[in-house]
Design a protein around this motif. Sequence first.
Motif, PDB file in Angstrom:
ATOM      1  N   ILE A 137       0.588  -0.900   0.059  1.00  0.00           N
ATOM      2  CA  ILE A 137       0.027   0.305   0.199  1.00  0.00           C
ATOM      3  C   ILE A 137       1.098   1.407  -0.186  1.00  0.00           C
ATOM      4  CG2 ILE A 137      -1.459   0.787   1.559  1.00  0.00           C
ATOM      5  CD1 ILE A 137      -2.889  -0.920   0.111  1.00  0.00           C
ATOM      6  N   ALA A 154       1.315   3.954  -2.877  1.00  0.00           N
ATOM      7  CA  ALA A 154       0.934   5.961  -2.301  1.00  0.00           C
ATOM      8  C   ALA A 154       2.133   6.152  -2.825  1.00  0.00           C
ATOM      9  CB  ALA A 154       0.838   5.867  -1.459  1.00  0.00           C
ATOM     10  N   LEU A 192      -5.952  -7.793  -1.525  1.00  0.00           N
ATOM     11  CA  LEU A 192      -5.863  -6.265  -1.847  1.00  0.00           C
ATOM     12  C   LEU A 192      -6.929  -5.625  -2.970  1.00  0.00           C
ATOM     13  CD1 LEU A 192      -1.859  -5.328  -1.566  1.00  0.00           C
ATOM     14  CD2 LEU A 192      -3.672  -5.049   0.789  1.00  0.00           C
ATOM     15  N   LEU A 209      -8.604  -1.763  -2.586  1.00  0.00           N
ATOM     16  CA  LEU A 209      -8.345  -1.476  -2.345  1.00  0.00           C
ATOM     17  C   LEU A 209      -7.015  -1.048  -3.407  1.00  0.00           C
ATOM     18  CD1 LEU A 209      -6.908  -2.489   1.730  1.00  0.00           C
ATOM     19  CD2 LEU A 209      -7.491  -0.479   0.793  1.00  0.00           C
ATOM     20  N   LEU A 210      -6.850  -1.298  -4.207  1.00  0.00           N
ATOM     21  CA  LEU A 210      -5.984  -1.922  -5.006  1.00  0.00           C
ATOM     22  C   LEU A 210      -6.445  -1.779  -7.031  1.00  0.00           C
ATOM     23  CD1 LEU A 210      -3.014  -2.340  -6.197  1.00  0.00           C
ATOM     24  CD2 LEU A 210      -3.330  -4.775  -6.180  1.00  0.00           C
ATOM     25  N   LEU A 256      -3.378   2.546  -5.908  1.00  0.00           N
ATOM     26  CA  LEU A 256      -4.414   2.175  -5.427  1.00  0.00           C
ATOM     27  C   LEU A 256      -5.888   2.930  -5.594  1.00  0.00           C
ATOM     28  CD1 LEU A 256      -2.488   2.982  -2.507  1.00  0.00           C
ATOM     29  CD2 LEU A 256      -3.049   1.567  -2.957  1.00  0.00           C
ATOM     30  N   ARG A 257      -6.226   3.011  -5.695  1.00  0.00           N
ATOM     31  CA  ARG A 257      -8.053   3.096  -5.716  1.00  0.00           C
ATOM     32  C   ARG A 257      -8.372   4.300  -4.952  1.00  0.00           C
ATOM     33  NH1 ARG A 257     -12.542  -2.135  -6.336  1.00  0.00           N
ATOM     34  NH2 ARG A 257     -13.557   0.072  -7.236  1.00  0.00           N
ATOM     35  N   THR A 258      -7.356   5.420  -4.572  1.00  0.00           N
ATOM     36  CA  THR A 258      -7.417   6.232  -3.472  1.00  0.00           C
ATOM     37  C   THR A 258      -8.373   6.714  -3.684  1.00  0.00           C
ATOM     38  OG1 THR A 258      -5.057   6.409  -3.850  1.00  0.00           O
ATOM     39  CG2 THR A 258      -6.077   8.405  -2.914  1.00  0.00           C
ATOM     40  N   LEU A 274      -6.939   4.869   4.124  1.00  0.00           N
ATOM     41  CA  LEU A 274      -5.948   4.335   3.503  1.00  0.00           C
ATOM     42  C   LEU A 274      -4.666   5.805   3.591  1.00  0.00           C
ATOM     43  CD1 LEU A 274      -5.454   3.088   1.103  1.00  0.00           C
ATOM     44  CD2 LEU A 274      -5.722   4.769  -0.436  1.00  0.00           C
TER      45      LEU A 274
END
Length: 124
Positions: A35, A39, A65, A70-71, A84-86, A97
């Motif tokens: 992660i 990032a 993940l 998250l990914l 990442l799927r921020t 996150l």
Amino acid sequence: MASRTATPLVHPSMDEVTFAEVMEALKDPQRLGVIAALAHEPGLPCSAVFMSMSRPAATRHLKILRAAGLLHQWDDGTRRRNALRTEEFEARFPGLLDLAVAEGDRLSVQQATAPEPADAGTAQ
């Protein structure tokens, strides 16, 4: 041997992702490291994320993940890229996150500064 692109990647809708799934995915220090790495460098290929890990273990971590929302993964030629799927994740779980990235960074620093274990065969 079947191509890895023969099976489409499944990314859950953020509405399907539960807090418990996310926390389960984030409890592993290696996944926290992933992660943090993503990032700082979105779009890394799998091979750059897990340089010191076996391919099956890396695949398992990335699948966990991705299933936790998250990914995002996509194929780019012969490489599978990761990010990442921020924005989506921040909308669903605000601040989580950022905490995961900070913890992943902290663990990376600890590992980098940890003293090498003494050789078990050395007489004392």
